[in-house]
Write a protein that holds these residues in place. Structure first.
Motif, PDB file in Angstrom:
ATOM      1  N   GLU A 118     -18.543   0.145 -62.628  1.00  0.00           N
ATOM      2  CA  GLU A 118     -17.968   1.498 -62.587  1.00  0.00           C
ATOM      3  C   GLU A 118     -16.677   1.530 -61.769  1.00  0.00           C
ATOM      4  OE1 GLU A 118     -21.010   4.172 -61.298  1.00  0.00           O
ATOM      5  OE2 GLU A 118     -22.124   3.987 -63.172  1.00  0.00           O
ATOM      6  N   LYS A 119     -16.512   0.535 -60.880  1.00  0.00           N
ATOM      7  CA  LYS A 119     -15.303   0.530 -60.061  1.00  0.00           C
ATOM      8  C   LYS A 119     -14.240  -0.421 -60.610  1.00  0.00           C
ATOM      9  CE  LYS A 119     -17.305   1.614 -55.546  1.00  0.00           C
ATOM     10  NZ  LYS A 119     -17.563   1.042 -54.200  1.00  0.00           N
ATOM     11  N   CYS A 120     -14.686  -1.423 -61.355  1.00  0.00           N
ATOM     12  CA  CYS A 120     -13.756  -2.453 -61.808  1.00  0.00           C
ATOM     13  C   CYS A 120     -12.695  -1.886 -62.742  1.00  0.00           C
ATOM     14  CB  CYS A 120     -14.530  -3.566 -62.515  1.00  0.00           C
ATOM     15  SG  CYS A 120     -13.501  -4.913 -63.129  1.00  0.00           S
ATOM     16  N   THR A 121     -11.410  -2.230 -62.457  1.00  0.00           N
ATOM     17  CA  THR A 121     -10.330  -1.730 -63.304  1.00  0.00           C
ATOM     18  C   THR A 121      -9.756  -2.831 -64.188  1.00  0.00           C
ATOM     19  OG1 THR A 121      -8.680  -2.248 -61.621  1.00  0.00           O
ATOM     20  CG2 THR A 121      -9.616  -0.032 -61.583  1.00  0.00           C
ATOM     21  N   GLY A 122     -10.354  -4.012 -64.121  1.00  0.00           N
ATOM     22  CA  GLY A 122      -9.860  -5.106 -64.958  1.00  0.00           C
ATOM     23  C   GLY A 122      -8.541  -5.681 -64.487  1.00  0.00           C
ATOM     24  N   CYS A 123      -8.218  -5.550 -63.214  1.00  0.00           N
ATOM     25  CA  CYS A 123      -6.907  -5.995 -62.745  1.00  0.00           C
ATOM     26  C   CYS A 123      -6.766  -7.510 -62.753  1.00  0.00           C
ATOM     27  CB  CYS A 123      -6.603  -5.441 -61.356  1.00  0.00           C
ATOM     28  SG  CYS A 123      -7.481  -6.259 -60.001  1.00  0.00           S
ATOM     29  N   GLY A 124      -7.872  -8.223 -62.592  1.00  0.00           N
ATOM     30  CA  GLY A 124      -7.797  -9.686 -62.679  1.00  0.00           C
ATOM     31  C   GLY A 124      -7.425 -10.390 -61.387  1.00  0.00           C
ATOM     32  N   THR A 125      -7.355  -9.656 -60.274  1.00  0.00           N
ATOM     33  CA  THR A 125      -7.018 -10.303 -59.006  1.00  0.00           C
ATOM     34  C   THR A 125      -8.046 -11.361 -58.646  1.00  0.00           C
ATOM     35  OG1 THR A 125      -5.940  -8.297 -58.186  1.00  0.00           O
ATOM     36  CG2 THR A 125      -6.629  -9.900 -56.550  1.00  0.00           C
ATOM     37  N   CYS A 126      -9.317 -11.080 -58.909  1.00  0.00           N
ATOM     38  CA  CYS A 126     -10.390 -12.010 -58.542  1.00  0.00           C
ATOM     39  C   CYS A 126     -10.186 -13.381 -59.172  1.00  0.00           C
ATOM     40  CB  CYS A 126     -11.748 -11.440 -58.919  1.00  0.00           C
ATOM     41  SG  CYS A 126     -11.894 -10.871 -60.631  1.00  0.00           S
ATOM     42  N   GLU A 127      -9.798 -13.383 -60.445  1.00  0.00           N
ATOM     43  CA  GLU A 127      -9.614 -14.664 -61.137  1.00  0.00           C
ATOM     44  C   GLU A 127      -8.516 -15.494 -60.479  1.00  0.00           C
ATOM     45  OE1 GLU A 127     -10.891 -14.046 -65.746  1.00  0.00           O
ATOM     46  OE2 GLU A 127      -8.951 -13.190 -65.180  1.00  0.00           O
ATOM     47  N   LEU A 128      -7.412 -14.819 -60.128  1.00  0.00           N
ATOM     48  CA  LEU A 128      -6.296 -15.556 -59.535  1.00  0.00           C
ATOM     49  C   LEU A 128      -6.591 -15.942 -58.091  1.00  0.00           C
ATOM     50  CD1 LEU A 128      -3.216 -13.756 -61.107  1.00  0.00           C
ATOM     51  CD2 LEU A 128      -4.466 -15.750 -61.893  1.00  0.00           C
ATOM     52  N   ALA A 129      -7.361 -15.113 -57.390  1.00  0.00           N
ATOM     53  CA  ALA A 129      -7.741 -15.458 -56.015  1.00  0.00           C
ATOM     54  C   ALA A 129      -8.596 -16.725 -56.036  1.00  0.00           C
ATOM     55  CB  ALA A 129      -8.507 -14.307 -55.367  1.00  0.00           C
ATOM     56  N   ILE A 184     -14.648  -1.042 -70.964  1.00  0.00           N
ATOM     57  CA  ILE A 184     -15.427  -1.888 -70.071  1.00  0.00           C
ATOM     58  C   ILE A 184     -14.596  -2.992 -69.449  1.00  0.00           C
ATOM     59  CG2 ILE A 184     -17.461  -3.360 -69.857  1.00  0.00           C
ATOM     60  CD1 ILE A 184     -18.525  -2.018 -72.406  1.00  0.00           C
ATOM     61  N   ASP A 185     -14.634  -3.075 -68.121  1.00  0.00           N
ATOM     62  CA  ASP A 185     -14.085  -4.202 -67.393  1.00  0.00           C
ATOM     63  C   ASP A 185     -15.157  -4.639 -66.420  1.00  0.00           C
ATOM     64  OD1 ASP A 185     -11.133  -2.328 -67.403  1.00  0.00           O
ATOM     65  OD2 ASP A 185     -11.301  -4.286 -68.364  1.00  0.00           O
ATOM     66  N   MET A 186     -15.423  -5.936 -66.381  1.00  0.00           N
ATOM     67  CA  MET A 186     -16.417  -6.416 -65.418  1.00  0.00           C
ATOM     68  C   MET A 186     -16.251  -7.901 -65.170  1.00  0.00           C
ATOM     69  SD  MET A 186     -20.449  -5.856 -65.303  1.00  0.00           S
ATOM     70  CE  MET A 186     -21.520  -6.834 -64.272  1.00  0.00           C
ATOM     71  N   ARG A 236     -10.224  -2.687 -55.852  1.00  0.00           N
ATOM     72  CA  ARG A 236     -11.008  -1.456 -55.821  1.00  0.00           C
ATOM     73  C   ARG A 236     -12.344  -1.629 -55.123  1.00  0.00           C
ATOM     74  NH1 ARG A 236      -8.426   3.181 -56.100  1.00  0.00           N
ATOM     75  NH2 ARG A 236      -7.042   1.818 -55.013  1.00  0.00           N
ATOM     76  N   LYS A 237     -12.493  -2.736 -54.389  1.00  0.00           N
ATOM     77  CA  LYS A 237     -13.760  -3.024 -53.712  1.00  0.00           C
ATOM     78  C   LYS A 237     -14.932  -2.955 -54.698  1.00  0.00           C
ATOM     79  CE  LYS A 237     -11.814  -3.812 -49.921  1.00  0.00           C
ATOM     80  NZ  LYS A 237     -11.101  -4.971 -50.534  1.00  0.00           N
ATOM     81  N   ALA A 238     -14.698  -3.471 -55.895  1.00  0.00           N
ATOM     82  CA  ALA A 238     -15.769  -3.502 -56.892  1.00  0.00           C
ATOM     83  C   ALA A 238     -16.643  -4.723 -56.696  1.00  0.00           C
ATOM     84  CB  ALA A 238     -15.172  -3.513 -58.300  1.00  0.00           C
ATOM     85  N   LEU A 239     -16.083  -5.753 -56.033  1.00  0.00           N
ATOM     86  CA  LEU A 239     -16.839  -6.979 -55.812  1.00  0.00           C
ATOM     87  C   LEU A 239     -17.501  -6.947 -54.444  1.00  0.00           C
ATOM     88  CD1 LEU A 239     -14.418  -9.788 -57.057  1.00  0.00           C
ATOM     89  CD2 LEU A 239     -16.390  -8.822 -58.237  1.00  0.00           C
ATOM     90  N   GLU A 240     -18.733  -7.414 -54.419  1.00  0.00           N
ATOM     91  CA  GLU A 240     -19.452  -7.474 -53.149  1.00  0.00           C
ATOM     92  C   GLU A 240     -20.207  -8.773 -53.083  1.00  0.00           C
ATOM     93  OE1 GLU A 240     -21.353  -3.331 -53.086  1.00  0.00           O
ATOM     94  OE2 GLU A 240     -21.866  -4.249 -51.160  1.00  0.00           O
ATOM     95  N   LEU A 241     -20.278  -9.335 -51.892  1.00  0.00           N
ATOM     96  CA  LEU A 241     -21.123 -10.510 -51.668  1.00  0.00           C
ATOM     97  C   LEU A 241     -22.408  -9.972 -51.076  1.00  0.00           C
ATOM     98  CD1 LEU A 241     -21.501 -13.531 -51.635  1.00  0.00           C
ATOM     99  CD2 LEU A 241     -20.314 -13.630 -49.442  1.00  0.00           C
ATOM    100  N   SER A 242     -23.457  -9.959 -51.864  1.00  0.00           N
ATOM    101  CA  SER A 242     -24.638  -9.221 -51.439  1.00  0.00           C
ATOM    102  C   SER A 242     -25.892  -9.788 -52.085  1.00  0.00           C
ATOM    103  CB  SER A 242     -24.446  -7.757 -51.846  1.00  0.00           C
ATOM    104  OG  SER A 242     -25.403  -6.940 -51.252  1.00  0.00           O
ATOM    105  N   THR A 243     -27.035  -9.332 -51.599  1.00  0.00           N
ATOM    106  CA  THR A 243     -28.302  -9.765 -52.201  1.00  0.00           C
ATOM    107  C   THR A 243     -28.811  -8.693 -53.162  1.00  0.00           C
ATOM    108  OG1 THR A 243     -29.691  -8.711 -50.551  1.00  0.00           O
ATOM    109  CG2 THR A 243     -28.909 -10.947 -50.062  1.00  0.00           C
ATOM    110  N   LEU A 244     -29.751  -9.092 -54.012  1.00  0.00           N
ATOM    111  CA  LEU A 244     -30.319  -8.149 -54.973  1.00  0.00           C
ATOM    112  C   LEU A 244     -31.026  -7.006 -54.273  1.00  0.00           C
ATOM    113  CD1 LEU A 244     -31.654 -10.684 -57.595  1.00  0.00           C
ATOM    114  CD2 LEU A 244     -29.823  -9.025 -57.920  1.00  0.00           C
ATOM    115  N   ASN A 245     -31.709  -7.322 -53.176  1.00  0.00           N
ATOM    116  CA  ASN A 245     -32.438  -6.249 -52.494  1.00  0.00           C
ATOM    117  C   ASN A 245     -31.495  -5.249 -51.846  1.00  0.00           C
ATOM    118  OD1 ASN A 245     -34.961  -6.946 -53.265  1.00  0.00           O
ATOM    119  ND2 ASN A 245     -35.449  -8.139 -51.436  1.00  0.00           N
ATOM    120  N   THR A 246     -30.363  -5.747 -51.368  1.00  0.00           N
ATOM    121  CA  THR A 246     -29.368  -4.832 -50.809  1.00  0.00           C
ATOM    122  C   THR A 246     -28.833  -3.930 -51.913  1.00  0.00           C
ATOM    123  OG1 THR A 246     -28.745  -6.575 -49.285  1.00  0.00           O
ATOM    124  CG2 THR A 246     -27.259  -4.687 -49.440  1.00  0.00           C
TER     125      THR A 246
END
Lengths: 94, 157, 617
Positions: free
Chosen positions: B11-22, B47-49, B128-138
């Motif tokens: 829902e937050k992802c805008t498809g900018c692609g920064t993650c791939e280049l990072a 859809i962007d994810m 957009r802070k769409a990515l998180e390093l987190s656990t399933l329970n969190t």
């Protein structure tokens, strides 16, 4: 009486997009209108419109009859009867 | 063992692609989304994810490898590839339900997200802070919190 | 070879089928940087003056910049060509991911020349370039074409630049779309592509893009992203409202072009502003390459007669052209109208202008329902707007005339239509009325591709109140600096919406991290000035001079009738003063022709000599 029109997130706070404000004759400035509004809408308006130092957030512009107050006397811009004061998020377009 | 992995809020992802280049600049010292271990899926226009290895509890990729070239780390659950043993057959890629493991275009062995040093650049730079390093329970906890807040928002003012 | 470049110009001649790979030289890079810089220079040198833009002699230049394909937020590429709408220079920037794919395929600049005998599409698969048959694609709309090409080439990640039916039918303002609906939109590059029988360009690039100082670039980005967040326009306004955020301010200041440029405020503008969009139709935000601003909004109409209409948009410009100009306050109808423009593949800004112009003619009896095939083309008739737009894209009925653009359409319609028609150099303006924005009055008059808002982008500062929109003084100098900084943006391929976070001193900081060489502020300003001058030289060779740097007479004579800018006109005397000052600052003569001295000082002495026949005594 001056007419105040609001836009953006302010509409939700005001519950309306337009209202009329009465300001006392001696101090008919944009500043006095804002004071009346702050009294009326309290903390939620303060949080949305003002920054931590109490100044209007840079993202908002204030127009009087379509003229930006930054080009007039800022918050001390004097108002006439039936003037329209508009408060809106910074306007870009493109 | 509950593993932390990189999850993307669609829902937050805008498809900018920064993650791939990072990722590609961190792992490969270059800018190339096809060299990234986190991959963006754009299904225009709605859809962007981004998808990265989910560090499954019982990884099908590890189970499927005919050469035992893959194992899962005891410590943090990442998939460790033995480049000597891996021959690029791609059976693990077919086994993965998420397309999260892929063939490195030059090495011709497989790669998957290994969480970098615990502070992945993709998460840090996500616009957009769409990515998180987190656990399933969190994630589960957050979702519960958020739905209750939404249902009773009139009480929160 | 500097970093951040693939080092290659790919040249495809559709007449001969020949594909040539040429080196992108150090010299070109150092002098023109990329994007609009390289594209304009090549266009000036490779096109003879006076060619027909729809002939095989015209060229399409797709120019990426050093930022393309890197982690620094950027647009995709710049398209340079000779416009079939205006007959002069045009450059068009397109966002999305096509540009990055081109560079990863090893191509900094793609030049398409000549004309194919039959419909073709270009397939650039890294090193391998094929010209493939496209008869089965001819007649398909822009979305269908995108899907079909990706399917037949078997890869969803392929990027496809393509034209729709409008481009095939040579609608003079047809666009080239890439990704979902990003586009080289204005001035008709889609018609140029259609005239070459080129339906699409598909690219797969698996290569790497290197930069000079990757670690320092990441450090730069960390700081940059903080600045973006803290700056109001990039941190709040554009992400939250997108460009539609401008609708309120334009109307409240009385400069929102309404009823075909006869008014400055649209009654009911609140129904089509950004807040209403967010509340009723926005489904998600979308971003171009690594951009933290994500100004783009994807919308879906959820109810009513236009239910199901889907759009990446509308933007401020289409809210003005499909809302303000035809006096249409139905947001859903605007979405549907723009969807038609995007599907058929033509510029919705010009589209709205020509249909609203036709409405003006209809209301005055200059054209009648006989001319409109029974359509009641009155202001506010949104269904007529939608139907006429479809006719324009397909060149049907009156649409065939309107598809020529407002200047030519007015000529053909006659009977006083020419006085009504609003354009500068043949391009219909962007959504800012120069009577209430005096800097805009100058900017649109002198912009290289016609009545364009992006070349100078001075509208931002006037709309926000950074400078007094009703003042004439100081605008020429302000505009000159804007034009030069934004020309550098177009050379990098940076987006205008980062204008607040890329002042000169940040540009000088980021460029070396990408390319490995430095350009100080003066050198960057000179680059900007060079680009402006070469574009002007191109136009001078096509017959442009001072006489063309004017708004239509209406804007000098007819004051805005009501609203906050009531009574405002462009004062002819003040305008002439501004124009003269602009020419002087630019080192152009009194007729608007760049002087020999100025061109020599920019290292363009050859051009100085080439323009001699155009200088009066």
């Amino acid at each position: 009486m001056v007419v105040v029109k609001v836009f953006g997130n302010l509409k939700a706070i005001f519950g309306t997009s337009e209202l009329e404000i009465d300001v006392c004759y001696e101090d008919k400035t944009v500043n006095s209108v804002l004071n009346v509004l702050m009294k009326q809408f309290g903390e939620s308006l303060r949080r949305e419109l003002l920054d931590s130092t109490g100044k209007i957030k840079a993202v908002y512009s204030i127009l009087v009859n379509g003229r930006n107050i930054a080009l007039m006397s800022g918050l001390n811009t004097r108002l006439e009867e039936n003037d329209t004061v508009s408060i809106l998020p910074l306007v870009e377009g493109g | 063992m509950v593993h932390k992995f990189i999850m993307c809020n669609q829902e937050k992802c805008t498809g900018c692609g920064t993650c791939e280049l990072a990722c590609s600049v961190t792992k490969e010292k270059t800018f190339n989304p096809k060299m990234s271990r986190i991959r963006l899926v754009r299904i225009d226009p709605f859809i962007d994810m981004a998808i990265a290895c989910r560090l499954c509890e019982d990884p099908p990729c590890v189970a499927s490898c005919p050469r035992d070239a893959l194992r899962q780390s005891e410590e943090n659950g990442v998939i460790i590839v033995n480049d000597e043993k891996c021959d690029g057959c791609g059976w693990c890629i077919e086994a993965c339900d998420f397309g999260a493991i892929s063939i490195h275009p030059d090495k011709k062995t497989v790669v998957a997200c290994d969480l970098c040093d615990g502070e992945p650049l993709c998460v840090e730079m996500c616009t957009r802070k769409a990515l998180e390093l987190s656990t399933l329970n969190t994630l589960s906890n957050k979702t519960r919190n958020s739905v209750v807040k939404k249902l009773f928002r009139f009480l929160l003012g | 070879m500097p970093a951040a470049y693939a080092g290659r110009i790919l040249r495809v001649n559709l007449s001969t089928g020949k594909v040539t790979k040429q080196p992108l030289t150090n010299e070109l890079i150092k002098k023109w940087l990329g994007g609009k810089g390289i594209g304009t220079w090549l266009l000036y040198n490779e096109l003879k003056p006076g060619i027909n833009p729809l002939s095989p002699e015209n060229k399409l230049i797709f120019a990426t910049g050093p930022a393309t394909g890197t982690i620094v937020p950027h647009k995709g590429y710049i398209l340079c060509t000779k416009s079939p709408l205006t007959g002069i220079y045009t450059s068009s920037s397109s966002g999305g991911y096509f540009g990055g794919e081109l560079k990863r395929a090893g191509c900094d600049v793609l030049i398409v020349e000549g004309r194919a005998e039959k419909p073709r599409y270009l397939w650039i698969d890294d090193e391998v370039v094929e010209i493939k048959g496209a008869e089965h694609l001819w007649g398909k709309n822009t979305f269908e074409t995108n899907a079909m090409v990706k399917e037949e080439l078997g890869d969803e990640e392929i990027k496809v630049a393509r034209i729709g039916v409008a481009g095939e039918k040579l609608v003079k303002f047809a666009s080239i779309l890439n990704d979902y609906s990003r586009m080289a939109g204005r001035c008709g590059p889609g018609a140029v592509m259609g005239s070459k029988n080129l339906k699409a360009i598909a690219v797969r690039g698996t290569g790497n893009v290197e930069v000079a100082k990757a670690d320092e670039l990441i450090d730069f980005m960390r700081e940059f992203l903080e600045t973006v967040k803290e700056t109001p326009s990039t941190g709040t306004s554009y992400p939250m409202w997108g460009t539609p955020g401008g609708v309120n301010g334009a109307n409240l200041q009385g400069v929102f072009p309404t009823r075909y440029w006869h008014k400055g405020t649209l009654k009911g503008f609140e129904n089509i502003n950004a807040e209403t969009m967010r509340k009723r139709i926005v489904v998600k935000d979308k971003a171009c390459n690594t951009c933290p601003v994500n100004c783009s909004k994807v919308v879906r109409v959820k109810s009513g007669p236009y239910m199901g209409a889907v759009l990446e948009g509308p933007d401020y410009e289409t809210l003005y052209s499909l809302g303000g100009l035809p006096e249409n306050t139905d947001l859903n109808a605007i979405v549907r109208a723009q969807e038609i423009c995007d599907t058929l593949g033509f510029d919705a800004m010009t589209g709205g202008n020509v249909v609203a112009f036709a409405m003006d003619c209809y209301e005055r009896g200059i054209i009648t329902s006989k001319d409109t095939d029974g359509l009641e083309l009155t202001f506010g008739n949104k269904d007529a707007l939608i139907q006429m737009l479809e006719k324009v894209g397909k060149r049907e009925g009156l649409g065939d005339i309107l598809a020529e653009g407002v200047r030519e359409a007015a000529k053909r319609i006659g009977k006083g239509a020419e006085y009504l028609a609003v354009h500068i150099k043949g391009l219909e303006p962007a959504g800012y009325d120069g009577r209430g924005l005096k800097g805009v009055a100058l900017a649109f008059a002198v912009a290289d591709r016609g009545a364009d808002h992006l070349t100078g982008s001075i509208y931002t500062y006037e709309m926000r109140g950074d400078i007094d929109r009703l003042a004439y003084n100081g605008k020429a100098a302000f505009l000159k600096d804007c034009e030069e900084r934004f020309a550098v943006f177009d050379a990098m391929v940076f987006c205008r919406f980062l204008r607040d976070v890329y002042p000169w001193n940040i540009l000088t900081k980021v460029i070396p991290l990408l390319v490995g060489f430095e350009l100080n502020e003066n050198e960057l300003k000179a680059l900007g000035e060079r680009i402006v001058n070469v574009a002007r030289a191109f136009n001078v060779r096509e017959g442009i001079s001072k006489k063309d740097d004017y708004w239509p007479e209406r804007f000098f004579k007819e004051p805005l009738p009501d609203g906050p800018s009531k009574g405002q006109v462009i004062d002819k005397e003040e305008f002439n003063k501004m124009l003269s000052e602009y020419y002087k600052l630019r080192g152009w003569d009194e007729n608007g022709i760049p002087s020999k001295e100025k061109l020599a000082s920019l290292g363009l002495g050859d051009i100085g000599a080439q323009l001699e026949p155009y200088r009066k005594e």
